[in-house]
Write a protein that holds these residues in place. Structure first.
Motif, PDB file in Angstrom:
ATOM      1  N   ARG A  87       2.363   1.940  -9.393  1.00 39.62           N
ATOM      2  CA  ARG A  87       2.013   3.320  -9.354  1.00 39.62           C
ATOM      3  C   ARG A  87       2.869   3.950 -10.974  1.00 39.62           C
ATOM      4  O   ARG A  87       2.256   4.676 -11.353  1.00 39.62           O
ATOM      5  CB  ARG A  87       2.558   3.983  -8.370  1.00 39.62           C
ATOM      6  CG  ARG A  87       2.711   5.674  -8.461  1.00 39.62           C
ATOM      7  CD  ARG A  87       3.038   6.412  -7.361  1.00 39.62           C
ATOM      8  NE  ARG A  87       3.132   7.740  -7.788  1.00 39.62           N
ATOM      9  CZ  ARG A  87       2.862   8.980  -6.749  1.00 39.62           C
ATOM     10  NH1 ARG A  87       2.843   8.471  -5.799  1.00 39.62           N
ATOM     11  NH2 ARG A  87       3.083  10.004  -7.129  1.00 39.62           N
TER      12      ARG A  87
ATOM     13  N   LEU B  38       2.194   2.062  -3.427  1.00 42.74           N
ATOM     14  CA  LEU B  38       1.337   2.608  -4.417  1.00 42.74           C
ATOM     15  C   LEU B  38       1.392   4.245  -4.281  1.00 42.74           C
ATOM     16  O   LEU B  38       0.998   4.951  -5.052  1.00 42.74           O
ATOM     17  CB  LEU B  38      -0.102   2.173  -4.131  1.00 42.74           C
ATOM     18  CG  LEU B  38      -0.535   0.808  -4.518  1.00 42.74           C
ATOM     19  CD1 LEU B  38      -1.803   0.538  -3.736  1.00 42.74           C
ATOM     20  CD2 LEU B  38      -0.209   0.442  -5.843  1.00 42.74           C
ATOM     21  N   THR B  39       1.973   4.632  -3.236  1.00 38.22           N
ATOM     22  CA  THR B  39       2.060   6.424  -2.941  1.00 38.22           C
ATOM     23  C   THR B  39       3.506   6.951  -3.324  1.00 38.22           C
ATOM     24  O   THR B  39       3.536   8.062  -3.036  1.00 38.22           O
ATOM     25  CB  THR B  39       1.392   6.649  -1.454  1.00 38.22           C
ATOM     26  OG1 THR B  39       2.599   6.099  -0.591  1.00 38.22           O
ATOM     27  CG2 THR B  39       0.134   5.831  -1.371  1.00 38.22           C
TER      28      THR B  39
ATOM     29  N   SER C 285       0.911  -1.164   0.148  1.00 41.96           N
ATOM     30  CA  SER C 285      -0.176  -0.015  -0.010  1.00 41.96           C
ATOM     31  C   SER C 285       0.858   1.391   0.114  1.00 41.96           C
ATOM     32  O   SER C 285       0.633   2.399  -0.698  1.00 41.96           O
ATOM     33  CB  SER C 285      -1.053  -0.076   1.224  1.00 41.96           C
ATOM     34  OG  SER C 285      -1.614  -1.171   1.448  1.00 41.96           O
TER      35      SER C 285
ATOM     36  N   ALA D  49      -3.321   2.774  -9.333  1.00 45.32           N
ATOM     37  CA  ALA D  49      -2.655   2.845  -7.872  1.00 45.32           C
ATOM     38  C   ALA D  49      -3.222   3.801  -7.221  1.00 45.32           C
ATOM     39  O   ALA D  49      -3.541   3.648  -5.923  1.00 45.32           O
ATOM     40  CB  ALA D  49      -1.175   3.346  -8.278  1.00 45.32           C
ATOM     41  N   GLU D  50      -3.765   5.082  -7.657  1.00 43.25           N
ATOM     42  CA  GLU D  50      -4.532   5.815  -6.731  1.00 43.25           C
ATOM     43  C   GLU D  50      -5.750   5.600  -6.055  1.00 43.25           C
ATOM     44  O   GLU D  50      -5.849   5.408  -4.735  1.00 43.25           O
ATOM     45  CB  GLU D  50      -4.816   7.216  -7.591  1.00 43.25           C
ATOM     46  CG  GLU D  50      -5.281   8.441  -6.661  1.00 43.25           C
ATOM     47  CD  GLU D  50      -5.507   9.543  -7.367  1.00 43.25           C
ATOM     48  OE1 GLU D  50      -5.969  10.563  -6.903  1.00 43.25           O
ATOM     49  OE2 GLU D  50      -5.004   9.726  -8.558  1.00 43.25           O
TER      50      GLU D  50
ATOM     51  N   ARG E 279      -5.793   2.002   2.630  1.00 42.46           N
ATOM     52  CA  ARG E 279      -5.395   2.700   3.941  1.00 42.46           C
ATOM     53  C   ARG E 279      -5.930   2.417   4.883  1.00 42.46           C
ATOM     54  O   ARG E 279      -5.292   1.952   5.972  1.00 42.46           O
ATOM     55  CB  ARG E 279      -5.277   4.393   3.573  1.00 42.46           C
ATOM     56  CG  ARG E 279      -4.533   4.760   4.485  1.00 42.46           C
ATOM     57  CD  ARG E 279      -4.499   6.645   4.254  1.00 42.46           C
ATOM     58  NE  ARG E 279      -4.019   6.931   3.202  1.00 42.46           N
ATOM     59  CZ  ARG E 279      -2.934   7.135   2.791  1.00 42.46           C
ATOM     60  NH1 ARG E 279      -1.875   7.306   3.822  1.00 42.46           N
ATOM     61  NH2 ARG E 279      -2.228   7.762   1.706  1.00 42.46           N
TER      62      ARG E 279
ATOM     63  N   SER F  32      -4.779   2.574  -3.619  1.00 37.43           N
ATOM     64  CA  SER F  32      -4.131   3.150  -2.318  1.00 37.43           C
ATOM     65  C   SER F  32      -5.221   3.723  -1.188  1.00 37.43           C
ATOM     66  O   SER F  32      -5.167   3.610  -0.180  1.00 37.43           O
ATOM     67  CB  SER F  32      -3.455   4.391  -2.590  1.00 37.43           C
ATOM     68  OG  SER F  32      -2.853   4.820  -1.474  1.00 37.43           O
ATOM     69  N   ARG F  33      -6.386   4.503  -1.852  1.00 38.16           N
ATOM     70  CA  ARG F  33      -7.102   4.959  -1.008  1.00 38.16           C
ATOM     71  C   ARG F  33      -7.978   3.920  -0.329  1.00 38.16           C
ATOM     72  O   ARG F  33      -8.379   3.931   1.006  1.00 38.16           O
ATOM     73  CB  ARG F  33      -8.253   5.730  -1.817  1.00 38.16           C
ATOM     74  CG  ARG F  33      -7.757   7.342  -2.002  1.00 38.16           C
ATOM     75  CD  ARG F  33      -8.747   8.035  -2.520  1.00 38.16           C
ATOM     76  NE  ARG F  33      -9.875   7.472  -3.567  1.00 38.16           N
ATOM     77  CZ  ARG F  33      -9.383   7.875  -5.029  1.00 38.16           C
ATOM     78  NH1 ARG F  33      -8.432   8.450  -5.201  1.00 38.16           N
ATOM     79  NH2 ARG F  33     -10.257   7.581  -5.688  1.00 38.16           N
TER      80      ARG F  33
ATOM     81  N   GLY G  78       4.369  -2.421  -5.256  1.00 38.56           N
ATOM     82  CA  GLY G  78       3.586  -0.999  -5.492  1.00 38.56           C
ATOM     83  C   GLY G  78       3.896  -0.036  -5.988  1.00 38.56           C
ATOM     84  O   GLY G  78       3.398   0.805  -6.710  1.00 38.56           O
TER      85      GLY G  78
END
Length: 293
Positions: free
Chosen positions: A161, A27-28, A24, A168-169, A176, A172-173, A157
């Motif tokens: 991205r 992904l950011t 996770s 990915a965006e 979390r 990720s949300r 991850g």
């Protein structure tokens, strides 16, 4: 809970859950995030100083201040010499801190402590007048564990991205809050399987454990203020100094002192550090509004 169920949780649920958290985070992140952190060596060195130098001294001082018996004081010292692990990275991610900084600090401190922990354990046994066997920590094994549990899922991850940002965006949300659930589940399980021993030791060791964690996080904030760190970095440094590798500390206590009742000290700290870290995150979010995001 049966031994088979405990073994399943420890060998399947916990590792997979922690790897999911690292995925996770990936992904950011992008490679440039790590470049920015490494270019700011002052912040990295300050974090390592807090983890590797300040924490052992704080653990010793609080053991003396609370007049703990040698075994419990040594258990507290073991916590102090086991710096941050995946848990600190997860809390930083949940709190929207500087994840790249957290990952770098955890990786560097994990490699350094392969050499420092055996030496400090030998000194601690002499200092507290205890008998025990200090394990040899393997550099290759530590690096392999670091790659498997941290770098590999994080890298996957980051690849997602890089090549599929539209995937990915939103992913990720969604993941979390899953990270939070996994984190709480791991600690709840650890306390649940040893609840009787936790209750038996919470009066004698609980206050010292709680104070150690609060003072450690405060030390991280003071270090951050001393170098003029930005809010996200300050929160990250506080978490990295105060949130420890409880799994490693438990292993060392069981191995060195062969005492399950003393290892429960780590379970109490595991609860205290997560509660205090989440309170810290809420305080930062309220203090800086959306600027720490």
């Amino acid at each position: 809970m049966s031994d088979a169920m405990i073994a399943f949780v420890n060998t399947a649920f916990v590792p997979v859950g922690l790897m999911l958290i690292m995925f996770s985070m990936g992904l950011t992140l992008k490679l440039g995030d790590f470049g920015m952190v490494l270019s700011n060596r002052k912040t990295v060195l300050t974090g390592l100083f807090g983890q590797l130098i300040i924490m052992p001294f704080l653990a010793l001082a609080i053991g003396i201040l609370f007049g703990l018996p040698p075994e419990l004081a040594f258990g507290l010292f073991i916590l102090g010499i086991c710096p941050a692990g995946t848990t600190s990275n997860a809390i930083t991610f949940i709190g929207r801190g500087n994840v790249a900084l957290a990952v770098i600090l955890t990786a560097l401190s994990s490699l350094i402590t392969v050499f420092s922990i055996p030496l400090l354990l030998q000194w601690g046994l002499r200092h507290f007048g205890l008998e025990g066997t200090v394990p040899t920590l393997s550099v290759p094994d530590t690096m392999l564990q670091l790659v498997k549990m941290t770098i590999l899922p994080l890298g996957i991850g980051m690849i997602v991205r890089r090549f599929w940002p539209d995937v990915a965006e939103p992913l990720s949300r969604r993941l979390r809050p899953v990270s939070m659930i996994v984190l709480i589940g791991v600690i709840a399980f650890a306390v649940g399987v040893s609840l009787e021993m936790v209750l038996a030791n919470i009066v004698s060791a609980g206050p010292a454990i709680w104070v150690l964690n609060v003072v450690a996080m405060a030390a991280g904030l003071l270090l951050a203020a001393g170098i003029g760190a930005k809010p996200r970095d300050a929160m990250t440094l506080s978490i990295e100094v105060g949130v420890h590798n409880v799994t490693l500390a438990t292993f060392l206590t069981l191995t060195v002192l062969d005492s399950l009742s003393l290892a429960v000290t780590q379970n109490i700290y595991g609860v205290a550090m997560i509660v205090n870290a989440l309170l810290l995150v809420r305080w930062f979010r309220a203090r800086v509004g959306g600027k720490a995001a």
